[in-house]
Design an enzyme around this catalytic site. Structure first.
Site, PDB file in Angstrom:
ATOM      1  N   ARG A 169     -18.147   1.646 -22.447  1.00  0.00           N
ATOM      2  CA  ARG A 169     -18.647   1.386 -21.098  1.00  0.00           C
ATOM      3  C   ARG A 169     -17.941   2.249 -20.071  1.00  0.00           C
ATOM      4  NH1 ARG A 169     -18.572  -4.928 -21.662  1.00  0.00           N
ATOM      5  NH2 ARG A 169     -20.744  -5.214 -22.201  1.00  0.00           N
ATOM      6  N   MET A 173      21.719  -2.540 -23.497  1.00  0.00           N
ATOM      7  CA  MET A 173      22.020  -1.208 -24.040  1.00  0.00           C
ATOM      8  C   MET A 173      22.523  -0.276 -22.936  1.00  0.00           C
ATOM      9  SD  MET A 173      18.972  -0.477 -26.706  1.00  0.00           S
ATOM     10  CE  MET A 173      19.025  -1.106 -28.371  1.00  0.00           C
ATOM     11  N   ASP A 185       0.796  -1.242   0.000  1.00  0.00           N
ATOM     12  CA  ASP A 185       0.000   0.000   0.000  1.00  0.00           C
ATOM     13  C   ASP A 185       0.825   1.287   0.000  1.00  0.00           C
ATOM     14  OD1 ASP A 185      -2.085  -1.721   0.234  1.00  0.00           O
ATOM     15  OD2 ASP A 185      -2.618  -1.190   2.289  1.00  0.00           O
TER      16      ASP A 185
END
Ligand code: ADP
Length: 738
Positions: A185, A560, A150
């Protein structure tokens, strides 16, 4: 010899395994003995405590959950339970604990530490332990690691597991958006967070949701439902095909009454007459492989926790080991728990202003960005405010998050009443005069797409290009330039800046926003795109490792980064690679000889898999292919070698939540910088970045002093100090397995 116990407690969080691994291996490398305590406090009470060796924590970095188990334990809340726990710890000689858990677990641990004295006295009195044992282990030293998805603990910027949870949420909302858009929706998405809106707020910013409800800052109106519906209705009118509301499980109104996700769904259905679906994300938010951020946060804080508990000056103390401003931090555990408690109390007392102020400035700024970005349409322009014509472009190789930055800049700019023009194809487009006016909807859907919709390349203007650019800037009345890109963009910007006398059209604010996977830019510790690239690399390496379970094999993986070793080092730390070759250090024949010998020794002692990560520019001769061939030849019958050059998959992919959020945050700062300059008729040109997680602005003149122009990387790179930890935790020769 010191003995350290490690346990994971409360709700599980992705990244806990990396913490266990770091604690175990750091303890061993400091000459201490680590003990795993199974299933949190329950294992302490039941004496399920086992000494761990180096190999016991091999191959677990990529696993979700916690291999030593976690539990909620009612018995530990009783003194009888804690007496048994102390007795069992002493039976192993443990008086140092690293606890990885949430607010509750750390509160319990601190209580245990404070009571230690009296628990030992009672154990001696009742004959359960010997007085000598009590004397020898007179104090309990405690290091807490914030394990909670959290992000609800004060005293650390991030908790272990929050970044992974945010990934799950963002991916889920991305997926819901595409189905929602197909059917036009509305969706309500409920995410975790009882007292902390971090996941809901950041998830909404990262996924481009249309409304968010968080516990710390309830809608400040009684008829908030009308306001929410009005915004969503406007959104539909302007062409949005979906509406998404993100709600934290602890959301409430300004009177403190809970707002349920069912209620929000009902409101949308009744007032908007829309087909509305509810998705409660639940435990998927906890699950799956931890992200690079969580693995490395756990690894670095786990290593520091051991160091802190072993320091004799810290005997009997308790710390929270976390992160502050992109550095590992240590604060008094009681202070951290006290602050966390204060937020919960402020919310319970409906003092939302205090709750928001305790969350800190980044949190408040993120909330401000969210509120602007969710607006369906921009405000009417303020007639008293200057309207600025701003051109923006991408430059350099594509970096995930470039589109998010362009979207945020366009929307925030339009919202502030400015005229935003996008240049197609970087500086080539600016030379050709390929500019297009943007409006709110022209960047719709750009929040989560990888690549660079505007086009980007490494062109740096030369010769007559400057005339063409000056003409195009003048013809389009451009008053400021925003460049979102990598080193070639910065160089090009500097070229314009240094020709201001010759070309008055360049005497305007030129602002650079760092966006490159290489993370090699001055003035910023992190650039937009590098978090996504790191996660792509790490996912690929996890898969490569899996492919080799049954064989004696060494992989050499090339990543990279150009002349900067950031991607190589951080991916090595996240995957547990035993060797990493960085361009900053280079590689010599002697290094290779010694590394080959170490691999041979390792495989002779039972090693099954070797992982080596190599930056693409580490050495022009000793490159990935050379190193692989050398290892293959020298490995003989003992192991074979495969190389993998990860290539462009690192530049692609949907941007990670962190990259999206940073892109939005930096875009806002860049715009405000431009406004500030224009307001005073100035032409300040700066690079905007993040240093210690705070916004940092550097002038173009300073930029050149911060760069090593020969290697084209910053002179000081903060992450270089992590190298010793990566080295320590990589498997030592005789014991190595992943
Ligand atoms: P989290 O650590 O995720 O916040 P909990 O609040 O459920 O999870 O706490 C985990 C465990 O920590 C509890 O089951 C209990 O064993 C211990 N604990 C929590 N609070 C206390 C307390 N005040 N005193 C003693 N133990 C506690």
């Amino acid at each position: 010899m010191y003995k350290i116990g490690i346990l994971t407690s409360g709700g599980d969080a992705p990244g806990m395994n990396a913490a266990v691994r770091a604690v175990v291996r750091t303890a061993i490398s400091h000459g201490a003995r680590p003990f795993a305590i199974y299933d949190g406090y329950q294992g302490m009470i039941d004496n399920r405590i086992k000494e761990f060796g180096w190999r016991d924590v091999g191959g677990i970095l990529h696993k979700g959950g916690t291999i030593i188990g976690t539990a909620r334990c009612a018995a530990f809340r009783t003194r009888e339970g804690r007496l048994a726990a102390a007795e069992n710890l002493l039976s192993h000689g443990i008086d140092k604990l690293v606890v990885c858990g949430g607010d509750g677990s750390l509160t319990g641990a601190n209580l245990f530490r404070l009571e230690w004295d009296s628990l030992l006295a009672e154990l001696v009195e009742t004959g359960r332990i010997m007085p000598e044992s009590a004397e020898k282990h007179a104090t309990l030293t405690l290091a807490g690691l914030a394990g909670s998805i959290d992000n609800d603990l004060c005293g650390t910027d991030m908790t272990i597991g929050a970044d992974t949870a945010l990934h799950r949420i963002t991916t889920a909302i991305d997926q819901i958006s595409s189905t929602a858009a197909s059917h036009q929706r509305s969706f309500v998405v409920e995410v975790m967070g009882r007292n902390c809106g971090y996941l809901a707020m950041m998830g909404a910013i990262a996924a481009g949701a249309d409304w968010a409800l968080i516990p710390e800052s309830p809608p400040n109106l009684d008829n908030w439902e009308d306001k929410m519906c009005a915004v969503l209705r406007e959104g539909r009118k302007t062409g949005r095909r979906d509406s998404i509301v993100v709600i934290a499980e602890g959301a409430r109104d300004r009177h403190g009454n809970p707002i349920s996700s069912d209620y929000v769904k009902q409101v949308l259905e009744e007032r908007l007459g829309e087909d509305t679906r509810l998705t409660i994300l639940g435990h998927v938010q906890r699950g799956g492989a931890p992200t690079v951020y969580d693995r490395n946060l756990s690894t670095l804080t786990g290593a520091e926790a051991v160091r802190a508990t072993l320091d004799p000056d810290n005997a009997g103390k308790a710390f929270l080991i976390g992160t502050k401003g992109n550095k590992i931090s240590q604060i008094d555990l009681e202070e951290a728990l006290g602050l966390t408690q204060k937020v919960a109390e402020a919310i319970a007392n409906k003092d939302f202003e205090l709750a928001m102020s305790l969350r800190g400035s980044s949190f408040r700024q993120a909330f401000r960005i969210l509120r602007t970005l969710v607006r369906a349409l921009p405000h009417d322009p303020d007639p008293d405010k200057d309207r600025i014509r701003i051109a923006l472009l991408n430059a350099g190789a594509p970096a995930p998050g470039m589109n998010t930055a362009v979207r945020a800049a366009v929307r925030l700019g339009v919202d502030k009443g400015h005229e935003m023009l996008a240049v197609r194809n970087g500086f080539r487009g600016l030379i050709r005069g390929d500019l297009i006016e943007q409006d709110w909807m022209s960047v719709n859907g750009w929040v989560n797409t990888g690549g660079a919709e505007l086009g980007s390349n490494r062109k740096i203007p030369t010769g007559s290009d400057f005339y063409a650019i000056a003409r195009n800037l003048e013809e389009n009345n451009i008053q400021a330039l925003l460049i979102i890109g990598g080193w070639s963009g910065y160089k090009a910007a500097h070229e314009l800046y240094s020709r201001r006398r010759e070309f008055p059209a360049f005497d305007i604010p030129i602002v650079c926003l760092p966006a490159t996977i290489d993370n090699d830019l001055p003035s910023s510790e992190l650039s937009v795109g590098c978090d996504t690239a790191l996660n792509s690399i790490t996912e690929a390496v996890d898969k490569i490792k899996q492919s080799a379970v049954a064989s004696q094999r060494v992989f050499v993986v090339e990543v990279m980064g150009r002349t900067c070793g950031y991607l190589a080092l951080m991916s090595a730390l996240a995957t547990g690679a035993e060797r990493v070759y960085l361009p900053e250090e280079g590689v010599t024949l002697r290094d290779l000889q010694s590394d080959v010998q170490q691999l041979i020794d390792g495989f002779e002692h039972g090693k099954r898999l070797g992982m080596v990560i190599c930056n693409e520019a580490v050495n022009p001769i000793y490159d990935t292919r050379f190193i692989s061939a050398l290892f293959e030849e020298e490995g003989g019958e003992l192991f074979d070698v495969r190389h993998a050059i990860l290539g462009h998959l690192q530049q692609g992919g949907d941007p990670s939540p962190f990259d999206r959020i940073q892109a939005s945050r930096l875009a806002l700062e860049c715009l405000e910088q431009i406004e500030k300059s224009v307001a005073v008729g100035g032409s300040d040109s700066v690079m905007v970045g993040l240093v210690r997680s705070k916004i940092n602005k550097t002038s173009f003149d300073q930029m050149m002093r911060q760069m090593d122009m020969e290697t084209e990387r910053p002179l000081n790179q903060w992450w270089m100090e992590i190298r010793p930890i990566a080295r320590t935790l990589a498997a030592p020769v005789a014991q190595a397995v992943g």
